[in-house]
Design a protein around this motif. Structure first.
Motif, PDB file in Angstrom:
ATOM      1  N   SER A 167       4.244  -6.430  -6.358  1.00  0.00           N
ATOM      2  CA  SER A 167       4.974  -6.275  -5.101  1.00  0.00           C
ATOM      3  C   SER A 167       6.056  -5.212  -5.224  1.00  0.00           C
ATOM      4  N   THR A 168       6.557  -4.787  -4.084  1.00  0.00           N
ATOM      5  CA  THR A 168       7.600  -3.762  -4.058  1.00  0.00           C
ATOM      6  C   THR A 168       8.860  -4.226  -4.771  1.00  0.00           C
ATOM      7  N   SER A 169       9.228  -5.490  -4.601  1.00  0.00           N
ATOM      8  CA  SER A 169      10.440  -6.010  -5.249  1.00  0.00           C
ATOM      9  C   SER A 169      10.307  -5.982  -6.767  1.00  0.00           C
ATOM     10  N   VAL A 170       9.114  -6.276  -7.268  1.00  0.00           N
ATOM     11  CA  VAL A 170       8.898  -6.241  -8.723  1.00  0.00           C
ATOM     12  C   VAL A 170       8.954  -4.805  -9.228  1.00  0.00           C
ATOM     13  N   VAL A 171       8.372  -3.879  -8.470  1.00  0.00           N
ATOM     14  CA  VAL A 171       8.420  -2.465  -8.860  1.00  0.00           C
ATOM     15  C   VAL A 171       9.873  -1.982  -8.915  1.00  0.00           C
ATOM     16  N   LEU A 172      10.656  -2.349  -7.905  1.00  0.00           N
ATOM     17  CA  LEU A 172      12.057  -1.940  -7.861  1.00  0.00           C
ATOM     18  C   LEU A 172      12.830  -2.532  -9.031  1.00  0.00           C
ATOM     19  N   VAL A 293      13.165   5.494  -8.387  1.00  0.00           N
ATOM     20  CA  VAL A 293      13.378   4.216  -7.700  1.00  0.00           C
ATOM     21  C   VAL A 293      14.124   4.376  -6.373  1.00  0.00           C
ATOM     22  N   LEU A 294      14.612   5.581  -6.094  1.00  0.00           N
ATOM     23  CA  LEU A 294      15.345   5.796  -4.842  1.00  0.00           C
ATOM     24  C   LEU A 294      14.526   5.430  -3.598  1.00  0.00           C
ATOM     25  N   PRO A 295      13.263   5.845  -3.524  1.00  0.00           N
ATOM     26  CA  PRO A 295      12.497   5.467  -2.327  1.00  0.00           C
ATOM     27  C   PRO A 295      12.431   3.963  -2.110  1.00  0.00           C
ATOM     28  N   PHE A 296      12.311   3.203  -3.188  1.00  0.00           N
ATOM     29  CA  PHE A 296      12.258   1.743  -3.073  1.00  0.00           C
ATOM     30  C   PHE A 296      13.624   1.189  -2.685  1.00  0.00           C
ATOM     31  N   GLY A 299      14.191   1.392   1.001  1.00  0.00           N
ATOM     32  CA  GLY A 299      13.393   0.523   1.854  1.00  0.00           C
ATOM     33  C   GLY A 299      11.949   0.927   2.038  1.00  0.00           C
ATOM     34  N   LEU A 300      11.523   2.030   1.414  1.00  0.00           N
ATOM     35  CA  LEU A 300      10.119   2.423   1.527  1.00  0.00           C
ATOM     36  C   LEU A 300       9.253   1.493   0.680  1.00  0.00           C
ATOM     37  N   GLU A 301       8.007   1.396   1.023  1.00  0.00           N
ATOM     38  CA  GLU A 301       7.116   0.476   0.314  1.00  0.00           C
ATOM     39  C   GLU A 301       5.765   1.129   0.045  1.00  0.00           C
ATOM     40  N   GLY A 302       5.040   0.552  -0.908  1.00  0.00           N
ATOM     41  CA  GLY A 302       3.654   0.922  -1.174  1.00  0.00           C
ATOM     42  C   GLY A 302       3.444   2.382  -1.523  1.00  0.00           C
ATOM     43  N   ALA A 305       6.211   5.025  -0.690  1.00  0.00           N
ATOM     44  CA  ALA A 305       7.310   5.071  -1.652  1.00  0.00           C
ATOM     45  C   ALA A 305       6.896   5.818  -2.921  1.00  0.00           C
ATOM     46  N   LEU A 306       5.678   5.542  -3.402  1.00  0.00           N
ATOM     47  CA  LEU A 306       5.201   6.227  -4.599  1.00  0.00           C
ATOM     48  C   LEU A 306       5.053   7.727  -4.362  1.00  0.00           C
ATOM     49  N   LEU A 307       4.544   8.104  -3.204  1.00  0.00           N
ATOM     50  CA  LEU A 307       4.372   9.519  -2.895  1.00  0.00           C
ATOM     51  C   LEU A 307       5.715  10.240  -2.854  1.00  0.00           C
ATOM     52  N   VAL A 308       6.681   9.627  -2.181  1.00  0.00           N
ATOM     53  CA  VAL A 308       8.020  10.230  -2.114  1.00  0.00           C
ATOM     54  C   VAL A 308       8.626  10.329  -3.511  1.00  0.00           C
ATOM     55  N   ALA A 309       8.445   9.292  -4.320  1.00  0.00           N
ATOM     56  CA  ALA A 309       8.979   9.307  -5.684  1.00  0.00           C
ATOM     57  C   ALA A 309       8.359  10.426  -6.502  1.00  0.00           C
ATOM     58  N   MET A 310       7.046  10.602  -6.395  1.00  0.00           N
ATOM     59  CA  MET A 310       6.369  11.648  -7.167  1.00  0.00           C
ATOM     60  C   MET A 310       6.808  13.034  -6.741  1.00  0.00           C
TER      61      MET A 310
END
Length: 362
Positions: A167-172, A293-296, A299-302, A305-310
């Motif tokens: 989940s997003t919370s676990v990733v964060l 971790v900024l995108p998460f 409030g971004l998810e899934g 969020a990963l695309l923005v992070a990359m």
């Protein structure tokens, strides 16, 4: 230079460009000199004077066609602005690259002396830039390694965990834990590394007590010879140097400075301070690790969020790679692409592994 025909429009345009560049380059060195004192200031002013002589050559060729002063090449204008506002090793590294791109060897209207000057100027600026690099090498190394480790390791961690289907919370939470753990580990490791290196150098520094014993040595046995042989001199050179030192002592009294001047142990300015390196490594790792971790956090998810992070990490890797290239005198584009490729490779591997583990455990 004597000409039998009127200059062409292409020649006039080229000469004016050279004149503008030489004036701009001289201004860069003068601006850098204004921020320095002592020997470095004198060297930079001498470089500015040499560029002024080159400018005079193009003024003489142009004669009545010199026209209004033109702006130099954009790279010199940027250098001049940086020199006025910063005056750091970064500017010297850029100036080194500018000197390396000099084209007077291929210009029929430039004298061989001017072409030789530019090549020598490159080496002079390289030496000045090296002084600056040595002064900041310890902290700069920790900063670069810390930022890049934070960017790559935490992006790989976040992508790997996300690919496993968590989940997003676990990733964060995983990303924040990786940030804190990695920053503390980097800071502690850098402190131990630099501290140990400084202690090693201190243990290799000649003792002042040995210099005080020199006047009491047996001149015939001359144990001082063994010291110089242990430092790497041949037996003949060691004997000659030891005789010279003892002769000086007999005439002038104890001379510990002469004794220490012969040491082969180098002063490693590049080591830096242990606390400074540790803090630099901690802060820069954290600054790099927070980006994935900024995108998460926002409030971004899934996948979004990963695309923005990359993308964010990719831009940061390009920037740090370019800075490393500029400071080191290497090609910034190549260094930037290398950093990006390394980060992409690490992220790709962890994504594949995360997907495999997620499928297996799921």
């Amino acid at each position: 230079m004597l000409r039998v025909s009127a200059p062409t429009s292409d020649e006039l345009r080229r000469w004016r460009r050279h004149l503008a560049d030489e004036r701009a380059e001289a201004a860069v060195y003068r601006d850098l000199a204004s921020r320095r004192t002592g020997e470095e200031r004198e060297i930079l002013l001498a470089l500015a004077e040499a560029e002024g002589r080159h400018a005079s050559h193009w003024e003489e060729l142009l004669g009545e066609h010199v026209g209004e002063p033109r702006r130099g090449d954009v790279r010199f204008r940027v250098l001049a602005w940086l020199a006025r506002h910063f005056g750091s090793v970064f500017v010297l590294a850029l100036a080194q690259r500018a000197e390396a791109r000099a084209t007077y060897e291929a210009d029929v209207d430039a004298t061989p002396t001017m072409a030789a000057d530019e090549r020598i100027h490159e080496e002079v600026v390289r030496a000045l830039a090296t002084r600056g690099r040595n002064r900041l090498a310890g902290s700069f190394r920790a900063a670069v390694f810390g930022a890049n480790d934070g960017l790559v390791s935490n992006l790989a961690l976040v992508i790997g965990v996300a690919a496993a289907g968590t989940s997003t919370s676990v990733v964060l939470l995983t990303g924040l834990a990786g940030l804190l753990a990695g920053a503390l580990s980097m800071g502690a490791g850098e402190y131990i590394s630099v501290r140990s290196q400084r202690e090693l150098l201190a243990a290799s520094t000649p003792s002042p007590d040995a210099a005080e014993a020199l006047p009491h040595l047996d001149v015939d046995a001359n144990e001082l010879t063994l010291v110089y042989r242990a430092r790497g001199m041949s037996a003949e050179d060691a004997q000659q140097r030891a005789d010279e030192v003892l002769a000086d002592i007999a005439l002038l009294g104890p001379a510990s400075r002469e004794f220490h001047a012969d040491t082969r142990v180098e002063e490693h300015e590049a080591v830096g301070t242990d606390v400074g390196a540790a803090l630099s490594s901690f802060c820069f790792f954290a600054s790099g690790a927070v980006i994935p971790v900024l995108p998460f956090l926002l409030g971004l998810e899934g996948g979004v969020a990963l695309l923005v992070a990359m993308v964010a990490v990719g831009v940061a890797l390009l920037a740090t790679g370019a800075v490393v290239g500029l400071i080191s005198g290497g090609p910034p584009v190549q260094r930037a692409l290398r950093q990006l490729a390394i980060g992409a490779g690490a992220a790709g591997v962890t994504h594949v592994l995360g997907t495999i583990f997620g499928t297996t455990l799921g």
